[in-house]
Design a protein around this motif. Structure first.
Motif, short mmCIF file in Angstrom:
data_model
loop_
_atom_site.label_atom_id
_atom_site.label_comp_id
_atom_site.label_asym_id
_atom_site.label_seq_id
_atom_site.Cartn_x
_atom_site.Cartn_y
_atom_site.Cartn_z
N PHE A 161 -62.60 8.83 12.08
CA PHE A 161 -63.86 8.10 12.19
C PHE A 161 -63.63 6.60 12.13
CE2 PHE A 161 -65.87 12.15 10.97
CZ PHE A 161 -66.80 12.19 11.98
N LEU A 210 -62.66 6.47 7.98
CA LEU A 210 -63.96 5.81 8.02
C LEU A 210 -64.02 4.67 7.01
CD1 LEU A 210 -66.89 5.90 9.10
CD2 LEU A 210 -67.45 7.24 7.11
N GLN A 248 -64.54 0.82 7.87
CA GLN A 248 -65.68 0.11 7.31
C GLN A 248 -65.23 -1.19 6.64
OE1 GLN A 248 -68.40 1.19 8.20
NE2 GLN A 248 -69.71 -0.26 7.13
N SER A 298 -69.03 1.11 12.80
CA SER A 298 -68.79 2.55 12.87
C SER A 298 -69.52 3.17 14.07
CB SER A 298 -69.23 3.23 11.58
OG SER A 298 -70.56 2.89 11.28
N ASP A 299 -70.55 2.46 14.56
CA ASP A 299 -71.25 2.97 15.75
C ASP A 299 -70.31 3.08 16.95
OD1 ASP A 299 -73.55 3.28 14.45
OD2 ASP A 299 -74.59 1.55 15.32
N LEU A 329 -68.40 6.25 16.55
CA LEU A 329 -69.29 7.38 16.82
C LEU A 329 -69.56 7.49 18.30
CD1 LEU A 329 -71.83 7.26 13.87
CD2 LEU A 329 -69.74 8.57 14.11
N LEU A 373 -66.73 9.18 19.87
CA LEU A 373 -66.81 10.60 19.53
C LEU A 373 -67.81 11.31 20.45
CD1 LEU A 373 -65.87 12.65 17.40
CD2 LEU A 373 -67.80 11.98 16.02
N LEU A 427 -80.38 4.36 20.16
CA LEU A 427 -79.57 5.15 19.25
C LEU A 427 -80.21 6.50 18.95
CD1 LEU A 427 -77.99 2.83 16.54
CD2 LEU A 427 -76.87 4.19 18.28
N GLY A 442 -78.36 9.94 19.59
CA GLY A 442 -78.18 10.96 18.58
C GLY A 442 -78.73 12.30 19.04
#
Lengths: 288, 361
Positions: free
Chosen positions: B68, B127, B131, B251-252, B255, B258, B310, B314
């Motif tokens: 992550f 992660l 961060q 972190s977006d 993601l 991913l 977003l 999601g």
């Protein structure tokens, strides 16, 4: 001296907040192997529900907190039933689905109430300060510590003394065996999710108290520290999470004060790295 | 026919290479004609993310490591290159080498720590590191990273052929080059002996260890290679956007990578690339949709979710996980499986039920 006391109390309050988030995460992870990325979303739902009840709906604070917790719990149960359960045989996809929810919910909250922080209703009783050993400490720090202590006690009693606690503990050890014995682990999952959601939502409600405001990104940023706490405490161990929460909260507060420039957040990660080098399985030595 | 189909990557490559010379209008897909600088910029960005997703899948789909924190390596390549030029006054090529070197170093360092934990713990640790990186960038230590604003790349140190709107085609070719390099590197690595060990680790790590191989070393190699590719991607991103912004480290970004991989199909050769391209395109078009008047006129129940990219992202992600296990790349196999299952049923005379097939990721 009074600075040290103040920092300790604030650090404990922050640690308590981390524990509220991390305990549910740890339980869910321990039992289901699901890294619940939607946990931050549950926290945000809890904090916004509390804020909404306390301001827009005009509830008193003492009614708003249970309301927020209840909404968060309901959200957790729905999440488990409709999103996690159908993916039972695909653990990685369970994680991915929670990532999706973790992205969508804060975005939705931002869409409805805007990106700016909203001031959180503080009841007069909790808005004051207490004098402890010469330091002036906001009362809400103690409220958080009390809530976290109560939660730890409840969880320990639940795990040690109830039938469901037994199933959960056994499920953490060997899920296949418990299922083979004809015990419905699924129901324990839902229960654990509900418990985790309740803790997270309570964390959201009390986090509003701690920060004085709510914003859509709060849940996600707290979630990261909760992850750190869960890893440090040893996966699936509630007591380990409690110890790690206190450590992380204290280190963060002291580093923030004495090093400046917000190095507190970085020091937490350094702490994590050092711990992993020394003890790769975390404080309690649980297997990851 | 079949032989012709096998050559489609070459045909696609030729199409990609000549795209800047074409004035073909693509209504709906792109705003301007194919060869216009706006379209080229968007396609270049799509290809860049396609390549990034392909590199990320080296961890996720090939080795089974759910990281992550991939954005950290992307951002390191981006920021280190930019700062190499701004602070150290290095010429672009040297700064790019410096940026990639920094990324490799960081990947070795953090990879060796985070791989001490296995499974989900690894995800959480990566992660946490990422961060920390994102926070560091935001906090702007010593005024170096520029905080929220980021730092724009110095025009005087960039090669003049890669500057300005009139040179968009050159930037586009850089992106194509990066994509080719990534696809080749991943393909080569996956088919190397190490690639077979990665596959074994993905299937069953303990079995690999029992065979007398140390999974740790192999995983570290995958981690560093994937990180290096991301760092190089950061260099290309710097050229494309002309600066470094803190969003790259968030972190977006991880993601999003991913989502791209899962959307396209992880562990497949073209899936992540396809997912990256589609995602980036959709991301830009959704942004336009969110700001369009058609959305602004909708009732609040529809308008609020639609105006949040977003949220759409999601929701799309959850939908893909549910409805498209194996991603887009697994779709043909699923259709074939359900079709053959149906023909078997017609032959045997079994009433149609749930289609079988489709292997869970």
């Amino acid at each position: 001296m009074d600075t040290v006391v103040l920092l300790s109390c604030t650090g404990l309050g922050l640690g308590a907040l981390y524990f509220l988030v991390a305990s549910g995460l740890s339980l869910i992870f321990g039992l289901m192997d699901v890294l619940n990325f939607a946990h931050g979303a549950l926290l945000s739902i809890g904090s916004y529900a509390t804020w909404w009840a306390g301001t827009e709906a005009g509830f008193s604070f003492w009614l708003a907190v249970p309301f927020g917790t209840l909404v968060g719990t309901a959200a957790a149960v729905l999440l488990e039933l409709f999103l996690i359960r159908p993916l039972y045989s695909r653990p990685r996809d369970q994680i991915l689905a929670t990532v999706g929810v973790g992205l969508a919910v804060p975005a939705l909250l931002m869409g409805i109430w805007g990106a700016d922080a909203r001031p959180f209703p503080q009841p007069a009783l909790l808005a004051g300060t207490w004098h402890v050993l010469g330091a002036t400490v906001p009362v809400n720090r103690f409220v958080l510590v009390a809530a976290a202590g109560l939660l730890l006690l409840t969880l320990r009693l639940f795990l040690a003394r109830t039938r469901y606690g037994l199933i959960v503990r056994a499920g953490v050890e060997d899920r296949a065996m418990v299922t083979a014995l004809g015990i419905d682990v699924q129901r324990a999952f839902t229960l654990v999710f509900a418990l985790g959601g309740a803790a997270a939502a309570l964390g959201g409600a009390l986090g509003g108290l701690y920060f004085g405001s709510v914003n859509p990104g709060q849940g996600t940023s707290l979630l990261i520290f909760a992850f750190v706490v869960v890893v440090m405490g040893g996966m699936g161990s509630v007591t380990g999470a409690a110890v790690a929460s206190v450590g992380v909260g204290l280190v963060q507060q002291f580093a923030n004060y004495y090093t400046g420039a917000g190095l507190g957040d970085l020091s937490v990660v350094v702490l994590l790295a050092v711990l992993l080098l020394v003890r790769p399985r975390g404080l309690t030595g649980r297997l990851a | 026919m079949h032989a012709a189909l096998r050559w489609w990557p070459i045909a696609l490559l030729i199409t990609l290479l000549v795209a800047p010379y074409s004035a073909l209008p693509v209504p709906g897909l792109l705003d301007g004609p194919l060869g216009s600088s706006g379209s080229l910029q968007l396609i270049a960005l799509c290809l860049l993310y396609g390549a990034l997703a392909t590199g990320y899948d080296l961890l996720l789909g090939r080795t089974g490591l759910l990281s992550f924190g991939h954005a950290l390596y992307f951002a390191t390549g981006l920021y280190a290159t930019d700062l190499g030029m701004l602070e150290l006054r290095l010429p672009f090529a040297a700064a790019a080498a410096f940026g990639v070197a920094c990324t490799v170093l960081l990947a070795v360092l953090l990879g060796s720590v985070s791989l001490r934990v296995t499974g989900i713990g690894f995800s959480m640790v990566t992660l946490a590191f990422a961060q920390a990186g994102a926070i560091l960038v935001q906090r702007n230590p010593g005024g170096v990273t520029g905080g929220e604003e980021g730092r724009s790349a110095p025009a005087d140190l960039l090669p003049s052929g890669l500057l300005g709107i009139e040179n968009t085609a050159n930037l586009y070719w850089v992106a194509v080059g990066y994509l080719l390099l990534t696809v080749a590197a991943v393909h080569w690595a996956v088919n190397s002996p190490a690639g077979r060990v990665w596959e074994g680790i993905k299937e069953n790590e303990r079995r690999v260890a029992v065979l007398g191989l140390r999974p740790y070393g192999y995983k570290l190699v995958a981690f560093v290679l994937s990180g290096a590719l991301a760092g190089l991607g950061g260099v290309v991103y710097l050229l494309l956007t002309g600066g470094a912004t803190p969003q790259a480290a968030g972190s977006d970004t991880t993601l999003a990578l991913l989502v791209m991989v899962v959307l396209g199909g992880s562990g497949t050769r073209w899936g992540p690339l396809l997912g990256g391209v589609l995602y980036t395109w959709a991301d830009h078009r959704l942004g336009d949709l969110a700001n369009s008047s058609a959305v602004a006129d909708l009732p609040a129940v529809l308008r609020v979710p639609l105006s949040q990219p977003l949220f759409l992202l999601g929701a799309l992600f959850v939908a893909v996980v549910y409805l498209l296990p194996g991603g887009l790349a697994g779709l043909p196999a699923r259709i074939r499986a359900s079709r053959s299952a149906r023909s078997v049923r017609t032959l045997v005379g079994v009433p149609a039920g749930r289609p079988t097939g489709g292997n869970p990721a």
